[in-house]
Design an enzyme around this catalytic site. Structure first.
Site, mmCIF file in Angstrom:
data_model
loop_
_atom_site.group_PDB
_atom_site.id
_atom_site.type_symbol
_atom_site.label_atom_id
_atom_site.label_comp_id
_atom_site.label_asym_id
_atom_site.label_seq_id
_atom_site.Cartn_x
_atom_site.Cartn_y
_atom_site.Cartn_z
ATOM 1 C CE LYS A 1 -3.898 1.732 2.810
ATOM 2 N NZ LYS A 1 -4.752 1.433 3.976
ATOM 3 C CB SER B 1 -8.144 3.038 3.033
ATOM 4 O OG SER B 1 -7.285 2.499 4.020
ATOM 5 C CB SER C 1 -8.142 0.119 5.877
ATOM 6 O OG SER C 1 -8.950 1.260 5.766
HETATM 7 N N1 GLN Z 1 -13.178 2.954 6.517
HETATM 8 C C1 GLN Z 1 -12.578 3.425 7.715
HETATM 9 C C2 GLN Z 1 -12.355 4.901 7.656
HETATM 10 O O1 GLN Z 1 -12.718 5.471 6.691
HETATM 11 C C3 GLN Z 1 -11.300 2.687 8.001
HETATM 12 C C4 GLN Z 1 -10.084 3.288 7.405
HETATM 13 C C5 GLN Z 1 -8.843 2.536 7.737
HETATM 14 O O2 GLN Z 1 -8.874 1.493 8.392
HETATM 15 N N2 GLN Z 1 -7.721 3.096 7.326
HETATM 16 O O3 GLN Z 1 -11.847 5.513 8.549
#
Ligand code: GLN
Length: 471
Positions: free
Chosen positions: A75, A150, A174
């Site tokens: 990532k 994400s 994420s």
């Molecule tokens: N979907 C969650 C958010 O928008 C998790 C994001 C993440 O784990 N980086 O914060």
């Protein structure tokens, strides 16, 4: 389906070499990524490393590092020295990392060959990869749908068959949520198991890096390599301090039924109930549990996380690195650089975070959310006296269509089952539990196995017997 263990077995016999594996990874990317867009950057020079690895197999045979020659994707919020580290943000569009993250150094040491950087929601804020400043990623299972986020690019890179493993980060789901949407395995470690040194900080008390793979065994292998004490991250923990958790034949699984009562897609609930039946048939015990505070998880997360985001992202000021706008005064440079460099969701969270941390509101919001978080940990401790693992679906729905969730709250609700895990710092494993039909397509959905603090290896042991050995 690519696995590390298959690759390694073939590398050892010499029928298939790291050069073949990296060439194949690059060829898959070339063929599919124009449409999928899982990658922000592809490292063609990975072939040079593959040649070295191929030679090493010939010379040393079996006595080689565990990931030697295995293609891997990272990532793009993970620093790799000399490579672009954008966090999928315009503000870091041309930024190059000046050092390796601890996990990158460990993966390189283990012989992994990094073939590219994957797409993500900007600074890991989002659940669909649509918040990337460089355009969204599509779900390889159904390209009309999002891969989740994400770490959507990481999940898609594995699901499209480019690499057997990709690394993601998980602040509120994420890793697990995109794993669920793309039909693969994802693991969020115990907080502190993996060093955060060299990861772009989002919510520092919540962030962990972990693997996305096709099997639980591969996730375990990669997690074991990445984890461990690191003097560069004071929150890392020594594995020796983990509690003794015996591996058993039969386990007790707790299901928080009340928590699954509304907002969950009936087909996902069906798949979840089928999974419970499967566990019962295998002789495991299923018990009802109460986790009333888990229902406050989303509300607490969307206070604690933006608070941490607002302070972590203060460093992107147009002076130290990344995009810098012209301005008459220093304040002007800050304001313009940030206004031009950040996307809408990132700005929303910085505003929310600044608000909840402001003098007049700190106690009412941040203070309360931290209190709820503490109580959640206590609640969880009690439950884990009675059960080995807590079960929930990973996500309340299967992957949704690109553009479908334009309202931020609708997007945040996808995190309902994943954020309590980050708030309490415990580990959780997601793997496919079944499929649901949408528009005549079968979409995967994941189940989430939550364990107590430090139970990472126990979760892998259970996951291997239930998922890897499925008939
Ligand atoms: N979907 C969650 C958010 O928008 C998790 C994001 C993440 O784990 N980086 O914060």
């Amino acid at each position: 389906m690519k696995t590390i263990s298959d690759l390694r077995a073939k590398f050892i016999t010499g029928d298939y070499t790291p050069v073949d594996a990296v060439e194949e990874a690059l060829a898959v990317i070339k063929e599919k990524d124009g449409n999928i867009h899982a990658f922000l950057d592809v490292y063609e020079d990975a072939l040079g490393e593959a040649e070295k690895a191929t030679k090493e197999y010939k010379e040393k045979g079996k006595d080689i590092p565990p990931l030697l020659g295995v293609p891997i994707a990272l990532k793009n919020n993970i620093l790799v020295k000399g490579r672009k580290a954008t966090g999928a943000s315009k503000i870091l569009e041309n930024y190059k990392a000046v050092y390796d993250a601890t996990i990158v150094a460990k993966l390189k040491e283990a012989g992994a060959i990094i073939v590219g950087a994957t797409n993500m929601d900007e600074f890991a804020m989002g659940g669909s990869t649509e918040n990337s400043a460089f355009g969204p990623t599509k779900n390889p299972v159904d390209t009309e749908r999002v891969p989740g986020g994400s770490s959507g690019g990481s999940a898609a890179s594995v699901a499209m068959g480019a690499v057997p493993v990709a690394i993601g980060t998980d602040t509120g789901g994420s890793i697990r949520q995109p794993a669920s949407y793309c039909g693969i395995v994802g693991f969020k470690p115990t907080y502190g198991a993996v060093s955060r040194y060299g990861l772009m900080a989002m919510g520092s008390s919540l962030d962990q890096a972990g693997p996305l793979t096709n099997t639980v065994a591969d996730a375990e292998l990669v997690h074991d390599i990445m984890s461990g004490l690191d003097k560069m991250d004071g929150t890392t923990i020594d594995k020796d301090t983990y509690p003794e958790l015996p591996v058993k034949e039969k386990y007790t699984f707790g299901v928080p039924k009340h928590f699954l009562a509304d907002g969950i897609d009936p087909d996902v609930l069906q798949a979840f109930n089928d999974h419970i039946e499967l566990l019962k048939k295998a002789g495991h015990e299923i018990v009802d549990i109460e986790l009333p505070l888990f229902e406050q998880g989303l509300a607490s997360y969307y206070i604690v996380m933006p608070a941490e985001v607002s302070s972590n992202l203060a460093r992107y000021d147009g002076i130290r690195y990344g995009h810098s706008a012209e301005g008459d005064t220093l304040l002007d440079v800050y304001e313009k650089s940030r206004a031009e460099g950040f996307g809408a969701e990132v700005k929303r969270r910085i505003l929310l975070g600044t608000y909840v941390l402001s003098a007049g509101y700190y106690d009412a919001y941040y203070g309360k959310a931290e209190l709820v978080r503490k109580k959640m940990r206590e609640e969880l401790k009690e439950v884990f006296k009675k059960v080995d693992v807590i079960l929930t679906p990973t996500t309340p729905t299967p992957a949704f269509k690109l553009g479908e969730k334009s309202d931020p709250l609708a997007m945040y609700k996808q995190d309902i089952f994943t954020v309590p895990v980050n708030l309490t710092g415990v580990p959780a494993l997601s793997f496919p539990m079944g499929e649901v039909e949408r528009d005549k397509k079968s979409l995967p959905v994941g189940v989430q196995y939550i364990g107590p603090h430090g139970s990472d290896s126990k979760l892998f042991a259970i996951g291997k017997t239930i998922y890897d050995k499925r008939g």
